[in-house]
Design a protein around this motif. Structure first.
Motif, PDB file in Angstrom:
ATOM      1  N   PHE A 274      -5.879   1.780   7.755  1.00  0.00           N
ATOM      2  CA  PHE A 274      -5.898   1.101   6.464  1.00  0.00           C
ATOM      3  C   PHE A 274      -6.700  -0.197   6.583  1.00  0.00           C
ATOM      4  CE2 PHE A 274      -1.581   2.806   4.655  1.00  0.00           C
ATOM      5  CZ  PHE A 274      -2.101   4.080   4.672  1.00  0.00           C
TER       6      PHE A 274
ATOM      7  N   THR B 256       0.836  -1.207   0.000  1.00  0.00           N
ATOM      8  CA  THR B 256       0.000   0.000   0.000  1.00  0.00           C
ATOM      9  C   THR B 256       0.871   1.258   0.000  1.00  0.00           C
ATOM     10  OG1 THR B 256      -1.753  -1.154   1.184  1.00  0.00           O
ATOM     11  CG2 THR B 256      -1.810   1.244   1.259  1.00  0.00           C
TER      12      THR B 256
ATOM     13  N   SER C 206      -3.624   6.469  11.007  1.00  0.00           N
ATOM     14  CA  SER C 206      -4.370   6.035   9.820  1.00  0.00           C
ATOM     15  C   SER C 206      -5.098   4.735  10.137  1.00  0.00           C
ATOM     16  CB  SER C 206      -3.421   5.827   8.639  1.00  0.00           C
ATOM     17  OG  SER C 206      -2.439   4.869   8.967  1.00  0.00           O
TER      18      SER C 206
ATOM     19  N   CYS D 228      -8.052   4.005   2.886  1.00  0.00           N
ATOM     20  CA  CYS D 228      -6.917   4.543   3.659  1.00  0.00           C
ATOM     21  C   CYS D 228      -7.318   5.225   4.963  1.00  0.00           C
ATOM     22  CB  CYS D 228      -6.114   5.509   2.799  1.00  0.00           C
ATOM     23  SG  CYS D 228      -5.373   4.698   1.369  1.00  0.00           S
TER      24      CYS D 228
END
Ligand code: FE2
Length: 301
Positions: free
Chosen positions: A268, A36, A266, A153
């Motif tokens: 993900f 990613t 984040s 994301c």
């Protein structure tokens, strides 16, 4: 390979979702996160049409944002969709000027899609696997087909909310058959844009559709929601707190959502969907994603 236990199946059918902790190995998680970051770091910005993505409820906005060639032809590619909030306000004196990002591009992407399961080795490995095939068998699939894979994301501070929806609205088959495989690649808890699931709401059925607009044959160049409302009962809402490596199986008819990421980390996640490809199930020609080449990937023969 065991597939789902009778208890897990009962829970899935009762609630419309099922959490399987520690489904991915630490090695698989690392491989997918590395991939990613590599994708986010290396995609070219100068040739990108700066397409945003939203599944918001406003059909006009949705059409403007996603109803273009870049989105509609992404079903067999790896493409990059920006957060709507990642752009500076447009210059009213120059309406045709190219939008400007307010963040570095790798922090401005909402999602990467929609064929990681065929084009990216680490994601292919956790998608077209024996283990997933066994689960699909447990769920009663005869000819399960994998489609619409993406990394979501949810970057800190900018990762937008996803309003209540049912995945079958996007990937409609008659009768409905979609099931989502949703993998936490990072911890996803309350305040960090975790999934909110409306327990048992799969029994209500699909109330609206997200379709290609512009023609009866589904050849239009825009997309949007047809009329219909998704109303969940607050007493049924469960906000999941899942750790990296968990798999959440999501019934295509269950109402779910996720909040804006207000945290400083984040979140993900990787998701793909499975539909029934056997005779007796029709894939709707107005769905945004249409098969190309040899069609949707078989999970098993
Ligand atoms: Fe969803």
């Amino acid at each position: 390979m065991p597939g789902l236990t009778p208890e897990q199946l009962t829970s899935f059918h009762q609630n419309g979702y099922l959490v399987l902790p520690d489904y991915l190995t630490p090695t698989e998680i690392t491989a997918c996160l590395t991939e990613t970051h590599h994708l986010l770091d290396t995609f070219p910005l100068d040739t990108h049409p700066l397409t945003q993505f939203t599944t918001g409820d406003n059909p006009t906005t949705t059409t403007q944002h996603v109803g273009d060639e870049y989105f509609l032809t992404s079903g067999d590619k790896i493409r990059f969709f920006f957060e709507p909030d990642a752009f500076a306000p447009s210059d009213p004196t120059s309406p045709t000027s190219r939008p400007t990002l307010t963040k570095p591009k790798h922090l401005a992407i909402n999602k990467i899609g929609h064929s990681l399961h065929t084009l990216s080795a680490p994601f292919r490995a956790i998608s077209l696997s024996e283990k997933n095939a066994e689960i699909a068998k447990s769920l009663g699939f005869k000819d399960p087909r994998v489609l619409q894979s993406m990394v979501i994301c949810k970057q800190p501070g900018i990762g937008g909310a996803v309003p209540s929806h049912r995945d079958s609205e996007f990937l409609y088959t008659d009768p409905p058959s979609a099931v989502g495989w949703w993998f936490a690649l990072q911890d996803a808890g309350s305040g960090n844009a975790s999934l909110g699931m409306y327990r048992g709401s799969q029994r209500v059925g699909v109330k609206r559709r997200f379709v290609r607009l512009g023609s009866e044959e589904g050849t239009g160049t825009g997309t949007g929601f047809e009329a219909g409302e998704n109303v969940g009962r607050e007493e049924d809402l469960e906000v999941l707190d899942v750790k990296a490596g968990s798999l959440v199986l999501i019934h295509g008819n269950v109402l779910h959502k996720s909040e804006r990421n207000t945290g400083d980390r984040s979140r993900f996640a990787y998701t793909f969907h499975v539909i029934e490809g056997a005779e007796g199930w029709t894939y709707d020609e107005r769905n945004w994603l249409q098969p190309t080449g040899e069609g949707f990937s078989r999970l098993y023969q």
